[in-house]
Design a protein around this motif. Structure first.
Motif, mmCIF file in Angstrom:
data_model
loop_
_atom_site.group_PDB
_atom_site.id
_atom_site.type_symbol
_atom_site.label_atom_id
_atom_site.label_comp_id
_atom_site.label_asym_id
_atom_site.label_seq_id
_atom_site.Cartn_x
_atom_site.Cartn_y
_atom_site.Cartn_z
ATOM 1 N N GLN A 3 0.821 -1.209 0.000
ATOM 2 C CA GLN A 3 0.000 0.000 0.000
ATOM 3 C C GLN A 3 0.855 1.260 0.000
ATOM 4 O O GLN A 3 0.532 2.247 -0.682
ATOM 5 C CB GLN A 3 -0.933 -0.022 1.208
ATOM 6 N N LEU A 4 1.951 1.231 0.746
ATOM 7 C CA LEU A 4 2.833 2.397 0.783
ATOM 8 C C LEU A 4 3.495 2.640 -0.569
ATOM 9 O O LEU A 4 3.544 3.774 -1.062
ATOM 10 C CB LEU A 4 3.890 2.200 1.867
ATOM 11 N N ASN A 62 2.408 1.679 -3.435
ATOM 12 C CA ASN A 62 1.375 2.076 -4.383
ATOM 13 C C ASN A 62 1.018 3.552 -4.231
ATOM 14 O O ASN A 62 0.770 4.261 -5.225
ATOM 15 C CB ASN A 62 0.136 1.206 -4.183
ATOM 16 N N SER A 63 1.026 4.044 -2.989
ATOM 17 C CA SER A 63 0.671 5.449 -2.751
ATOM 18 C C SER A 63 1.717 6.408 -3.300
ATOM 19 O O SER A 63 1.395 7.547 -3.645
ATOM 20 C CB SER A 63 0.471 5.688 -1.253
ATOM 21 N N VAL A 64 2.966 5.973 -3.384
ATOM 22 C CA VAL A 64 4.026 6.851 -3.897
ATOM 23 C C VAL A 64 4.396 6.520 -5.338
ATOM 24 O O VAL A 64 5.323 7.098 -5.893
ATOM 25 C CB VAL A 64 5.284 6.778 -3.001
ATOM 26 N N GLY A 65 3.682 5.579 -5.947
ATOM 27 C CA GLY A 65 3.878 5.284 -7.361
ATOM 28 C C GLY A 65 5.148 4.521 -7.689
ATOM 29 O O GLY A 65 5.721 4.720 -8.769
#
Length: 302
Positions: free
Chosen positions: A155-156, A158-161
């Motif tokens: 999730q982390l 994914n949040s920063v791409g």
């Protein structure tokens, strides 16, 4: 001159100054017996370890049609073939997996050695409030299984791409508590006089770390770099979650897809496994002395 007898000074007519006649032989024989037992146990363990490896090698040089028939057919086959290796090496995907594993493993090892040694230097050689508490909290991270953190890490990232990039494999493995602990143990054993002499010459903490501590830490640096390289190379769970692009797959992920697609082609599966482990075997053979020196110098032996 009169001789004074001291109680216990004579034993069966032998002077107390004379050593026991069989003590040396008993000690020598005990050491030889221990070496023999240790050698036998080592040989047994080596044979147990070699049997699966030899079986994998034999199967990889057997035709898929023969290996599908079972154990007896593989043992009876006397016509070795390189068909499995030719198909794997000629496909092209394996070279991409090698490249991805080499990039992620090398960068991860470099970053782990850099940051772990810096953190260990701060905890080992610097004095600040809460130093022991920080070290205990860091060690507590060892008790948390890495697989439990996969979903938060996903999730982390994914949040920063960063998904489907090499950094998605590298960044989560940089914070190695084991490497920090090993570096701290090694730094604790270094003479403090060297650091004090450098401070008298006006050296800063950064200068002491770079010019005094690190040159003395080459054995443990090499050992931790190699151990980290091997660990990242063999990591399956993290790359499997954060990589979906076939061009970025590492060796373990690529081999998992090969085994899933080959079905009953046992020879191809064994050949791919050997090709995946071959670089690590070569690495260990070349640097095994560095690994032993590094682990022996950390103070972990007590």
């Amino acid at each position: 001159m009169a001789t004074t007898d001291v109680p216990g000074s004579r034993r069966s007519g032998i002077s107390a100054a004379a050593p026991p006649r069989r003590a040396g032989r008993v000690g020598t024989n005990g050491g030889k017996n221990f070496n023999r037992v240790a050698g036998v146990l080592l040989a047994v363990c080596a044979v147990i370890w070699l049997i699966p490896s030899l079986w994998a090698i034999k199967t990889s040089f057997t035709a898929n049609a023969v290996s599908a028939l079972g154990t007896q057919a593989i043992l009876r086959d006397l016509n070795p073939t390189l068909a499995s290796y030719s198909s794997l090496l000629g496909g092209g995907d394996l070279w991409n997996w090698y490249l991805a594993s080499f990039i992620t493993s090398t960068l991860s090892a470099a970053l782990v050695v850099t940051f772990a040694s810096m953190a260990a230097f701060a905890i080992s050689r610097m004095r600040f409030r809460g130093r022991n508490v920080v070290f205990v909290l860091l060690l507590a991270g060892i008790m948390v299984p890495a697989d439990v953190l996969i979903i938060p890490i996903f999730q982390l990232l994914n949040s920063v791409g960063l998904l489907n990039t090499y950094w998605a494999v590298i960044f989560p493995q940089v914070s190695s508590v084991i490497a920090l602990f090993v570096f701290k143990q090694f730094f604790d054993g270094l003479p403090k006089e060297l650091e004090e002499a450098a401070r008298l010459d006006g050296a800063s903490n950064w200068r002491i770390y770079r010019s005094v501590i690190m040159p003395l830490s080459r054995p443990v640096l090499s050992a931790m770099a190699i151990v980290t390289f091997v660990g990242v190379w063999n990591n399956l769970i993290l790359p499997l979650f954060v990589l979906s692009n076939p061009d970025l797959m590492t060796i373990p992920v690529g081999l998992a897809t090969v085994q899933g697609s080959f079905g009953q082609r046992f020879s191809d599966i064994q050949a791919s496994t050997i090709l995946g482990a071959l670089p690590l075997v070569v690495l260990f053979v070349i640097f095994q002395r560095r690994i032993v020196e590094g682990v022996a110098g950390t103070g972990l032996k007590g």
